[in-house]
Structure formats: structure tokens, C-alpha cells
Design a protein around this motif. Sequence first.
Motif, short mmCIF file in Angstrom:
data_model
loop_
_atom_site.label_atom_id
_atom_site.label_comp_id
_atom_site.label_asym_id
_atom_site.label_seq_id
_atom_site.Cartn_x
_atom_site.Cartn_y
_atom_site.Cartn_z
N TRP A 210 -5.59 -5.17 3.03
CA TRP A 210 -6.46 -5.47 1.91
C TRP A 210 -7.35 -6.68 2.13
CZ3 TRP A 210 -7.66 -1.67 -0.77
CH2 TRP A 210 -6.76 -0.80 -1.39
N GLU A 211 -7.34 -7.26 3.31
CA GLU A 211 -8.20 -8.41 3.55
C GLU A 211 -9.67 -8.03 3.35
OE1 GLU A 211 -7.33 -11.33 3.80
OE2 GLU A 211 -5.49 -11.60 4.94
N ASP A 212 -10.51 -9.02 3.02
CA ASP A 212 -11.94 -8.75 2.88
C ASP A 212 -12.51 -8.17 4.17
OD1 ASP A 212 -11.90 -9.68 0.29
OD2 ASP A 212 -12.50 -11.71 0.83
N PRO A 214 -10.81 -6.04 6.79
CA PRO A 214 -9.55 -5.36 7.12
C PRO A 214 -9.17 -5.52 8.58
CG PRO A 214 -10.94 -3.96 5.77
CD PRO A 214 -11.78 -5.13 6.16
N ARG A 254 -9.75 1.74 5.75
CA ARG A 254 -10.69 0.66 5.44
C ARG A 254 -11.12 0.02 6.77
NH1 ARG A 254 -9.36 -3.85 2.88
NH2 ARG A 254 -11.40 -3.99 1.86
N GLU A 297 -5.48 2.20 -7.55
CA GLU A 297 -5.92 1.89 -6.19
C GLU A 297 -6.18 3.13 -5.34
OE1 GLU A 297 -2.80 -0.56 -4.68
OE2 GLU A 297 -3.12 -2.17 -6.11
N GLY A 301 -2.84 3.38 -2.87
CA GLY A 301 -2.00 2.55 -3.72
C GLY A 301 -0.62 3.11 -3.97
N TRP A 304 2.98 2.67 -0.41
CA TRP A 304 3.41 1.48 0.32
C TRP A 304 4.93 1.41 0.46
CZ3 TRP A 304 0.28 -2.81 1.99
CH2 TRP A 304 -1.09 -2.63 1.78
N ARG A 458 -14.02 1.55 -2.65
CA ARG A 458 -12.78 0.84 -2.29
C ARG A 458 -11.54 1.72 -2.44
NH1 ARG A 458 -11.16 -4.48 -1.51
NH2 ARG A 458 -9.05 -5.01 -2.18
N TYR A 459 -11.46 2.47 -3.52
CA TYR A 459 -10.25 3.23 -3.79
C TYR A 459 -10.45 4.74 -3.72
CZ TYR A 459 -8.78 -1.32 -5.60
OH TYR A 459 -8.49 -2.66 -5.73
#
Length: 537
Positions: A210-212, A214, A254, A297, A301, A304, A458-459
Amino acid sequence: MPASRTAHRPLWLALLVAHLAALAGLLALVWAQIRPVAMYDLHLAEGEKLKCVSYAPYHLPGQTPFDKKAHVSREQISADLAALSKITECVRLYSIDQGLDQVVDVAREAGLKVLLGAWIGFDRKKNAIELERAIALANANPDIVRALIVGNEVLLRRERSEDEMRALIREAKSRTTVPVTYADVWEFWTKHDSLASEVDFVTVHILPFWEDEPVDIEHALAHVARIHARVGTHFAGKAILIGETGWPSEGRQREASKPSRVNQARYIREFVHQAHARGWNYNLIEALDQPWKRRLEGTVGGYWGMLEARTLKPKFPLAGPVSERAGVLPPVVGAGVGALLGLLLAATSRGTTALRTTALAAAGATTGLIAVLHWEHARIAYRDALEWTVLGGVALLAALLPAVLARWNGEALPAGEEAWARLRARQRPSSAQMLGLLRAVLMFAAAIAALLLFADSRYRDFPTLLYLTPALVFGVVGWWQGKGGRAENIFAWVMLISVIGRWLPEPSNPQAIGWLAAGLALSVPLLAARPRQHEQR
């Protein structure tokens, strides 16, 4: 008069080549997924377990924390913690509402410790009630509650200010005997570092996915180590807990970060080994897959967890090779059934040729294989009846294309408006008109999907499988059969601009490349084709 089928040999040859290439590529992908991937074997010491995992009980059908009337039974919590007690020594909670206050007692019976969470959000009144109950529960169970976590990513969500969080943390510290902390992503901790003086230890979330920017799985552990060192230096003198770290097994890629069962197993194994070797304190996200999180998400989402939702089965072993797929039987059967149906359709068509028969068999095989792969994706991705109805309807229309092709004589496809007008007039449409109508409907659906993905990516998953069969059919037919109508051209422009716009920010992402290819195949032939030649009456 309509041209004979034999006059369209180049078209059928192109359809055959396109479908055989797609079939070979998809089968190669499926075959690669069953290949066992060797990775680090995690051998914990005798009696050693994972330090902690995030636990939420909302993994059964229909369960969600958004249901205000929801109440999780003690029996379900007992079953969940019994499974988790085999792999971990602790569970982290994010709230004590909806029956989660029972977790502490059940954890004692299961031999587990608890990181107790008090949920802090927009509602001040509810925050006060939640914190009051959490403090009382922690004070009553100091032998089980390792720490009280006041709020989770509240600053990230911008639901409370730094000063408000400081006041809540101070209140908790003044009234409880257990350690108190606050949890947020590492960047927000460093931005609001004055809170460090209020907590007993700093709880940071480090999620490479999830880092800006990835992080590739190849570099994920090095990234975590670098961030842990950076946070440790920034908050010198304070203990650090990695409050969340993990990797998803399903969903949208991502940039360089690819969700997969293999990557999840690799990350967990290598991270735990590194954490134990370096003496890090950590909590993995998460214990169980959470289907309800797909609403927030997207597909990624919900996946995980280390254990599967409902069954509580481990998703991967801690030692030995791991493969993405257990076997190839369903996709191969789908391809075989599709090929057989294609042959039957060709055999029942008048004046068919060997080339046309082979092309229809290849189209059927590819469509059957895609249908199975899409069904597998739909089962993990679709969230409600609306998505099953709308997207399932699109999938059904795409699956019908080989059947309509088998009745098509090769004549020019009419614009969707013309075919629709004939249907409204209750006139029986020809195969060309049906194919033209299918093109218009599927182009509309694809344009909407492309626009949504471009505007809000994003999702959202890349819907390549859903539109791959239409791309293979109309990507070829469009070069021979002239331009579509005004509506199809508008859809094509929307599609073209959207898929290119989605691909440009992540040009090396294979999923983005696949969606780009499908989008170009659907749009470019329509926009580049010569004007339609009207047939003489």
C-alpha cells in the motif's frame, strides 16, 4: 447479396490465429500457476509461534461491522481462536463492539494474549463509550491484555486531530494499568511525532503493497527493514511495534506489487524469519480473510488473511514450495467443452468450410477457458447481487459470441442503433444484426468499465477477462467490416482514452498491459476502419 463464407477466408484465418494465440497464452499462464515455487522454509523453534495477528470475526457470509445490529457469538469466537491458537500467541483487536468484548475471556481459554483496540472515529459520543469500555476491560484482565491501542489510523482517515488524539491517549494512560499506544501508518507517525511522548511504545503500520510507491515482493523485506530502522531512529528511546504488515493473496496489482498466494506465503515466511532474527515486535495483518473489506478496498481488501474465511484452513504452509493453483482440470475442461460446442455449431451451419470450422472450435475453446477463469475471479471479487447480475450478464453476452459467429455469413455488421430498431419493430434480426447489437452493448459496457477504472483505479480490478472474448472477436471483425455507428464510435473513443490513461501511470504492470491490449483491440479497429460500404439491393 451477402458474400459467401468462402469469400471471407482472410477473416476466418485471422480469427483462428487470434484465438489460438490467446488460448496458448492463457494455458501457459494456467500451467505456470501450478508450478511449485521454492521459497524460504520457516521453521519456528519448538513451541515458538507468530507473535501476534490481527483478528476480526467478520468472515462468514453476510457478516460486516457496518451492520449496527451485528453481534458475534461466543461460539464463533471460540472456533476462530482455537484455530488461531495453533499458529500465534496473540491476537490484535480493533474494537470491542458487536460482541468483540468476549474475545478477552475466550483468549484466556485458548492460551492467547490480546492487543486490545478501542475504535476512534467521527462520532465523539461513541468514541467515549468505546474507550470507557476498553479501559474497564483492560483493567479487569491485565494478565491477558498486553496493551491498549487507542485508535487505528485515525489521523490517516482525518477523523480526529492530533490534539484530540493526545487527549484520548492521556485519558487512557491515566486510568489503566496496561501499556497504551496509538496505531497508524509510519508516515503519519513521523508527521505527528509529538504523540510519541504520550504513548508507552510507538505502533506503526508498514505495508509495502500500500505504499505510495508500491514495492515489488523482491524488495519488500528490505523496504520493511529500512522503514523500521528509520522509525527507530526518529523515535529513539521508544520501543517500536510493527502493528500491521502483510501481503494480499488476491486482487489488483499495484505497479510492481502483485497480490498472489505465492507472494503472500513468501512475504509472511521471510518477514517472520527476519523479525524473529532481529528481535522485532510485530503483528501480522491478518488472521482470517475478510470478504466484507471488498466493499472498502476492492478484491484485494478481502484477502490478507493467513486462514481462509469460513473454513479456517491455512492458505499456505510455512515450509515447502507453494503454487498459485492446485490443478489445471477446470480450465482445461472449460476449453474442451468450448471447443466441442464450437465444432457442433460449425457442423450445424450451412456451407461451412474446414477453416471456418477450425476457427469456431478455437473461438469456443478460448471462450470456454475464459469463462472458467472469469468464474473463478467472480467468486472472489463480486460483492453483491447487483455485481453478479450486471457483470454476470456481460459475461454471458460475451460467452454467446461464438454461437452468433457460427450463424454469421461474413456480411457487414450494422450499427447498434439499426439492430436495436429492428428488434423494437419486432422483426427477426439476422446474425449480422445480432452480432452488431452485441458489439454495441459490449462496447458500452467496456467503455463504462474503462472510464471507471481510469477515474478511480485504486480499488478496482482490471476487467480484462470479462472483455477478452469481445476483444478477440471484434478486434478481428472490425478490420474487415467497416465502421460502427455513432454510439459505437463514442464508446470506442472513451475506451481508447481511458485504457491508455490507465496504463501510463504503471506501464510495466502486466495487468495494466493486458487491459490496454484488450481496450485497443476493441476500440482501434472501429475508429480506424473505412466507412461502411452499403450493399446494393
